[in-house]
Scaffold this active site. Structure first.
Site, short mmCIF file in Angstrom:
data_model
loop_
_atom_site.label_atom_id
_atom_site.label_comp_id
_atom_site.label_asym_id
_atom_site.label_seq_id
_atom_site.Cartn_x
_atom_site.Cartn_y
_atom_site.Cartn_z
N CYS A 264 -3.72 1.24 1.09
CA CYS A 264 -2.78 1.04 -0.03
C CYS A 264 -3.36 -0.09 -0.87
O CYS A 264 -2.94 -1.25 -0.76
CB CYS A 264 -1.39 0.69 0.48
SG CYS A 264 -0.68 1.92 1.60
N ALA A 265 -4.32 0.23 -1.73
CA ALA A 265 -5.26 -0.77 -2.23
C ALA A 265 -4.86 -1.49 -3.51
O ALA A 265 -5.34 -2.60 -3.75
CB ALA A 265 -6.63 -0.11 -2.43
N ALA A 266 -4.06 -0.87 -4.37
CA ALA A 266 -3.81 -1.46 -5.69
C ALA A 266 -3.15 -2.84 -5.58
O ALA A 266 -2.38 -3.07 -4.66
CB ALA A 266 -2.93 -0.51 -6.50
N GLY B 201 -6.20 -4.09 -6.18
CA GLY B 201 -7.61 -4.20 -5.86
C GLY B 201 -8.12 -5.58 -5.50
O GLY B 201 -9.32 -5.75 -5.27
N LYS C 216 -7.63 -7.40 -2.75
CA LYS C 216 -8.15 -7.40 -1.38
C LYS C 216 -9.37 -6.47 -1.27
O LYS C 216 -10.32 -6.76 -0.53
CB LYS C 216 -7.06 -6.99 -0.40
CG LYS C 216 -5.90 -7.97 -0.32
CD LYS C 216 -4.83 -7.50 0.65
CE LYS C 216 -3.68 -8.50 0.71
NZ LYS C 216 -2.95 -8.61 -0.57
N CYS D 69 3.91 -8.45 2.65
CA CYS D 69 4.31 -9.68 1.97
C CYS D 69 5.83 -9.81 2.03
O CYS D 69 6.49 -10.17 1.06
CB CYS D 69 3.81 -9.72 0.53
SG CYS D 69 4.38 -8.35 -0.50
#
Length: 373
Positions: free
Chosen positions: A148-150, A152, A154, A277
């Site tokens: 779940c990258a967006a 970007g 990380k 988070c």
């Protein structure tokens, strides 16, 4: 939590956490891409920008964004409270304008927080840093999945830690967010990132290979980062949002679907890092307890670096397991009036400790997939 800590302690902890989440963190951390500029160069750029912020923004935002007129008793338009301060300029200088912008308009004595936002300040030089990518410990040449990258941050940090040597697959199901990942990779000169608009819950398939594009065959990745969609209740300040109980509790099933896919896509001996988070027990420690029961092939691992505190009691995890988790709990720092003068004289070690603790709420768990399964 009530069963583990007792009613009074649970209520005290909740109220303390709620108070801290109502205020922003005092510190901002910047990660510098040293391929584009030196740390000192970025420091100089930030210092220059901060001077402009202190000289212009603090003055005019406090004066109703420049709409204040002499003799006015009420202020129209948007107002932003930044804190209390002492004017360094005369009334004539304030209402007469500042054509040369000499000196500081207002010296802040009680700012709401110590550091203004750096968002979009120097987009070509820095991105937010993340402990979680260091915990993942990516190695050059590996194939890594950011499920779940967006947007970007990380993903690009992983590529930097790998010296841009290997392959990083970044997935997100929202197209404009995927474009943001690609833009960040291009901006930072990273070639190892391949971003796809794809639903992570459908990233696994059991038949023929799709030639490097999602979905993927089982056991395709050396390491997987699942920075899961969550209620975001660790963000600061974020307590003005009108969450419903249904919304908050909707994330746990989605996180478990993604986790199940991640376990199957991970190679034996591979590492899986789960993070959120948020501060809820259901999305953090309860998910770890569920994963260890559901997937006997997984073993909880110690983390390095370990900057946050241990996990929260209440999910049935052992004392040893709680110590292997990493929970960033902003309520461990007492709320107090900001004393700028005392911070100027503080030891570097104390400032680092405070910056590491006075942060957003965050959670990290690290697993290894046993080879004999």
């Amino acid at each position: 939590v009530v069963s583990a800590l007792g009613k009074n302690e649970a209520e005290r902890k909740f109220e303390s956490l709620l108070s801290h989440l109502s205020y922003p963190p005092s510190f901002t951390t910047v990660r510098v891409n040293t391929h584009l500029a030196s740390v000192q160069h970025v420091k100089n750029l930030l210092f220059h920008e901060l001077q402009k912020i202190f000289r212009i923004s603090y003055l005019f935002l406090l004066l109703d964004l420049g709409k204040c007129k002499k003799g006015a008793k009420e202020f129209d338009g948007t107002k932003v409270f930044l804190g209390n301060g002492v004017s360094e300029l005369s009334r004539k200088e304030i209402f007469g304008g500042l054509p040369e912008l000499k000196g500081i308009g207002i010296r802040m004595t009680e700012p709401v927080y110590l550091s203004p936002s750096f968002d979009n300040l120097l987009p070509g030089y820095n991105l937010p840093s993340a402990v979680v990518t260091h915990v993942l410990d990516p190695q050059p040449g590996e194939k890594i999945l950011d499920l779940c990258a967006a947007p970007g941050g990380k993903t690009t940090h992983i590529a930097a830690l790998m010296h841009d040597q290997g392959e990083i697959i970044a997935l997100d199901k929202i197209a404009n967010k995927v474009e943001k990942i690609k833009q960040n990779a291009l901006l930072l000169g990273l070639n190892s990132i391949r971003a796809f608009c794809f639903d992570g819950t459908k990233a696994l398939k059991f038949n023929m290979d799709t030639e490097g594009e999602p979905p993927f065959l089982p056991e395709s990745f050396d390491r997987i980062l699942l920075d899961a969609p969550c209620s975001g209740m660790g963000q600061r300040p974020n307590m003005t949002c009108a969450w419903t109980l249904k919304e908050v509790t909707s994330y746990q099933p989605l996180q478990r679907k993604l986790f199940t896919v991640a376990v199957q896509l991970l190679k034996p001996g591979g590492m899986l890092v789960y993070s959120t988070c948020t501060v809820t027990l259901a999305e953090n420690e309860e998910q770890v307890a569920w994963a260890l029961t559901t997937f006997p092939c997984l073993q909880l691992q110690s983390q390095k670096p370990h900057i946050g505190g241990e996990g929260m009691m209440g999910a049935g995890l052992s004392s040893k397991q709680l110590k292997q988790l990493q929970r960033f709990d902003p309520s461990v720092v007492p709320l107090q009036d900001t004393d700028i003068d005392s911070l100027r004289d503080a030891r570097t070690e104390d400032m680092i400790w405070l910056a590491n603790k006075d942060c957003i709420g965050f959670f990290i768990a690290k697993f290894v997939k046993c080879k004999n399964t």
